[in-house]
Design a protein around this motif. Structure first.
Motif, mmCIF file in Angstrom:
data_model
loop_
_atom_site.group_PDB
_atom_site.id
_atom_site.type_symbol
_atom_site.label_atom_id
_atom_site.label_comp_id
_atom_site.label_asym_id
_atom_site.label_seq_id
_atom_site.Cartn_x
_atom_site.Cartn_y
_atom_site.Cartn_z
ATOM 1 N N ILE A 16 -3.562 -11.377 0.562
ATOM 2 C CA ILE A 16 -3.516 -10.105 -0.175
ATOM 3 C C ILE A 16 -2.534 -9.132 0.482
ATOM 4 C CG2 ILE A 16 -4.892 -8.119 -0.965
ATOM 5 C CD1 ILE A 16 -7.242 -9.993 -1.289
ATOM 6 N N ARG A 19 0.936 -10.209 -0.391
ATOM 7 C CA ARG A 19 1.161 -9.934 -1.805
ATOM 8 C C ARG A 19 1.499 -8.462 -2.030
ATOM 9 N NH1 ARG A 19 -3.792 -12.707 -4.309
ATOM 10 N NH2 ARG A 19 -4.627 -10.700 -4.927
ATOM 11 N N GLU A 20 0.726 -7.599 -1.355
ATOM 12 C CA GLU A 20 0.943 -6.158 -1.524
ATOM 13 C C GLU A 20 2.283 -5.723 -0.949
ATOM 14 O OE1 GLU A 20 -2.743 -4.505 -0.157
ATOM 15 O OE2 GLU A 20 -3.686 -4.876 -2.110
ATOM 16 N N ARG A 23 5.011 -6.761 -3.336
ATOM 17 C CA ARG A 23 5.011 -5.854 -4.481
ATOM 18 C C ARG A 23 5.705 -4.528 -4.122
ATOM 19 N NH1 ARG A 23 2.057 -5.376 -9.356
ATOM 20 N NH2 ARG A 23 0.987 -7.336 -9.219
ATOM 21 N N LEU A 33 7.712 -4.452 -13.957
ATOM 22 C CA LEU A 33 6.308 -4.782 -13.715
ATOM 23 C C LEU A 33 6.069 -6.289 -13.820
ATOM 24 C CD1 LEU A 33 3.517 -3.734 -13.070
ATOM 25 C CD2 LEU A 33 3.165 -3.251 -15.483
ATOM 26 N N THR A 34 6.722 -6.923 -14.785
ATOM 27 C CA THR A 34 6.576 -8.380 -14.935
ATOM 28 C C THR A 34 7.120 -9.091 -13.693
ATOM 29 O OG1 THR A 34 6.771 -8.191 -17.319
ATOM 30 C CG2 THR A 34 7.149 -10.373 -16.395
ATOM 31 N N THR A 37 4.802 -8.741 -10.792
ATOM 32 C CA THR A 37 3.661 -9.641 -10.935
ATOM 33 C C THR A 37 4.047 -11.060 -10.531
ATOM 34 O OG1 THR A 37 2.891 -8.260 -12.747
ATOM 35 C CG2 THR A 37 1.872 -10.417 -12.563
ATOM 36 N N ILE A 38 5.259 -11.453 -10.956
ATOM 37 C CA ILE A 38 5.767 -12.781 -10.593
ATOM 38 C C ILE A 38 5.913 -12.889 -9.072
ATOM 39 C CG2 ILE A 38 7.882 -14.197 -10.649
ATOM 40 C CD1 ILE A 38 8.154 -13.354 -13.618
ATOM 41 N N ALA A 40 4.391 -11.189 -6.699
ATOM 42 C CA ALA A 40 3.074 -11.212 -6.053
ATOM 43 C C ALA A 40 2.387 -12.567 -6.240
ATOM 44 C CB ALA A 40 2.200 -10.085 -6.611
ATOM 45 N N THR A 41 2.553 -13.148 -7.422
ATOM 46 C CA THR A 41 1.908 -14.437 -7.699
ATOM 47 C C THR A 41 2.533 -15.546 -6.861
ATOM 48 O OG1 THR A 41 1.549 -13.658 -9.960
ATOM 49 C CG2 THR A 41 1.167 -15.988 -9.557
#
Lengths: 133, 122
Positions: A16, A19-20, A23, A33-34, A37-38, A40-41
């Motif tokens: 996490i 990921r943060e 981001r 935003l997309t 998200t990509i 972070a994923t």
């Protein structure tokens, strides 16, 4: 490359954190935003492979500039068992049962550039890039 | 961060409020499977509106959760998957085949109520 950060991945809560950070770096570069998200994923998938297969390793998140192009580089490094068959690991495995289910084909689809080095018994390094369009 | 589970008449509503660690997700898994029996619930809603990503682990865990809840006699609806999350899941090759989904909590409740009423008629 500049402004790189390394996050030690030793437990699922580190996923996490990584990921943060990804981001945040992506947001500073003004990714959509997309794309955030990509990013972070992808970090989540790569960091989870570290936990599952190597127990611990590092996630490195950097920004990259190439002429006018700007992008983000995400690298996952571990000294785990390595991937014996990279060809098999790159087969889509989620729905077909082929492949190793490492999520690598999906990660490759989500990003612009994908590199993998792996040596049995020595470890794995996966590096992916996304350019800001 | 643990996921609160609310009981509303025949249904259980689990609202995920922030990024979950794998452990939180597994805890939710066990809690729901247990509470479905305790409250004799007919349906479960998992609201993932606040989830900013769904990776392969989250998808796999949700999928097995839905199947276990099903074995305990209740239906599950997953609601609130964000557009960017849906886009990324499809690109990554993650699917929730055979699992009911709804736009938001309201739609999710409506879906459960409809399928529950149909069952009663049979």
């Amino acid at each position: 490359m500049d402004g790189g950060s390394t996050i030690a991945i030793t437990s699922d809560s580190d996923i996490i954190v990584a990921r943060e950070l990804g981001r945040r770096v992506g947001k500073e570069l003004d990714f959509s935003l997309t794309d955030l998200t990509i990013i972070a994923t992808v970090i989540s998938e790569l960091a989870r492979n570290i936990i599952i297969f190597a127990k611990h390793g590092d996630m490195i998140i950097e920004t990259i500039r190439h002429g006018k192009k700007v992008g983000i580089v995400i690298t996952a490094v571990d000294k785990g068992p390595g991937i014996p068959d990279i060809f098999l690991a790159m087969q889509d495995g989620y729905s077909t049962g082929k492949g190793l289910g490492l999520g690598l084909p999906g990660v490759r689809r989500l990003m612009d550039e994908f590199e993998i080095f792996s040596e049995t018994g020595k470890g794995t390094r996966v590096s992916v890039k996304k350019w800001l369009m | 961060m643990e996921v609160p589970i609310l009981k509303q008449s025949d249904y259980l509503i689990a609202t995920i409020q922030a990024a979950l660690t794998d452990e939180d997700l597994l805890k939710l898994h066990y809690a729901l499977v247990e509470q479905v029996g305790k409250h004799r619930s007919k349906g479960v809603i998992i609201d993932v509106t606040a989830l900013d990503i769904m990776d392969s682990f989250a998808t796999r865990t949700l999928r097995s959760l839905v199947h276990m809840v099903k074995l305990r006699g209740a239906d599950t609806v997953i609601c609130g998957i964000q557009p960017e999350v849906a886009f990324t899941m499809v690109q990554l090759g993650l699917t929730l085949e055979g699992i009911s989904t709804a736009l938001d909590l309201e739609e999710g409740l409506a879906l459960l109520t409809t399928s529950n009423n149909k069952k009663r008629k049979i």
